[in-house]
Design a protein around this motif. Structure first.
Motif, PDB file in Angstrom:
ATOM      1  N   TYR A  54      -2.210  11.875  -1.922  1.00  0.00           N
ATOM      2  CA  TYR A  54      -0.936  11.244  -1.590  1.00  0.00           C
ATOM      3  C   TYR A  54       0.225  11.860  -2.371  1.00  0.00           C
ATOM      4  O   TYR A  54       1.377  11.749  -1.958  1.00  0.00           O
ATOM      5  N   VAL A 148       2.502   6.174   6.452  1.00  0.00           N
ATOM      6  CA  VAL A 148       2.133   5.568   5.173  1.00  0.00           C
ATOM      7  C   VAL A 148       3.338   4.905   4.512  1.00  0.00           C
ATOM      8  O   VAL A 148       3.235   3.809   3.937  1.00  0.00           O
ATOM      9  N   GLU A 149       4.489   5.536   4.593  1.00  0.00           N
ATOM     10  CA  GLU A 149       5.684   5.024   3.935  1.00  0.00           C
ATOM     11  C   GLU A 149       6.410   3.968   4.757  1.00  0.00           C
ATOM     12  O   GLU A 149       7.328   3.317   4.237  1.00  0.00           O
TER      13      GLU A 149
END
Length: 228
Positions: A54, A148-149
């Motif tokens: 990540y 993801v964000e």
């Protein structure tokens, strides 16, 4: 996809069997040390690329699998190659290690240290082989990190209904578990041990009943809100 699933299931099943056979051979190792050994020697090599991936984004596609393979080699070295005599000779110990001391060193310390010194640097150094992604691959990577964000926003009403269904299902499962534990009083045991089964099963059953009552109350409140 079905063939891939079958192959993956067969591969993972073989791994589980091998791990079971390995743990079965550690008859002198405590359960705690076994769990720590599984965490440090099996879970840690997989955790390194999963976690650092990540933050370290400029790595080739093969970096994750290669890191797991390197970690597997390190874990094999710790589990099957390292011996008390080897540790004694490296650190010039005057007294030999006991089986308990070596077990603690093998499961708690040695695996973590070697993965930190070998597996993690290997993943980080894989950036040296990064030559950029193709246009399509770069779009997939950007989409992944964008997802993801992105914050997930759920409707409050839908969330409450889902929570209530999960609470009801969990309550039923826990209640059934509590009843099953209390049913162990039928096994021939001294009275004191049968009372332990009743006490433990009763506590578990009370938790299940509490969840069911909470779900029922939440359903009533939701019905009143819908009526209004």
């Amino acid at each position: 996809m079905l063939k891939v699933g079958k192959i993956s299931t067969l591969f993972l099943g073989a791994i589980v069997i091998m791990v079971g056979l390995f743990l079965n051979g550690l008859q002198e190792t405590s359960l705690f040390n076994m769990m720590m050994m599984v965490s440090s020697l099996i879970a840690l090599p997989m955790l390194i690329p999963a976690l650092f991936g990540y933050f370290v984004k400029k790595t080739p596609d093969w970096a994750a699998w290669a890191t797991i393979l390197v970690g597997a080699a390190v874990s094999y070295f710790v589990a099957f190659v390292v011996s008390p005599e080897m540790i004694q000779n490296i650190f010039h110990l005057s007294t030999p290690l006991t089986s308990r001391e070596f077990g603690d060193l093998q499961s708690l310390t040695l695996g973590v240290v070697l993965h930190g010194c070998i597996t993690l640097p290997f993943f980080l150094l894989s950036q040296l082989f990064f030559k950029g992604y193709s246009k399509d691959r770069q779009a997939e990577v950007d989409l992944f990190f964008s997802n993801v964000e992105t914050e997930v926003v759920a409707e409050k009403e839908d969330g409450e209904n889902l929570d209530n269904r999960q609470r009801e299902m969990l309550g039923k499962l826990i209640l059934a578990m509590g009843v099953a534990i209390m049913a162990l009083i039928l096994v021939p045991n001294p009275l004191s041990q049968r009372l332990v089964f009743i006490g433990v099963g009763g506590i578990v059953a009370i938790v299940g009943v509490g969840l069911l009552l909470s779900a029922k109350q939440a359903a009533k409140q939701a019905g009143k809100k819908a009526g209004n």
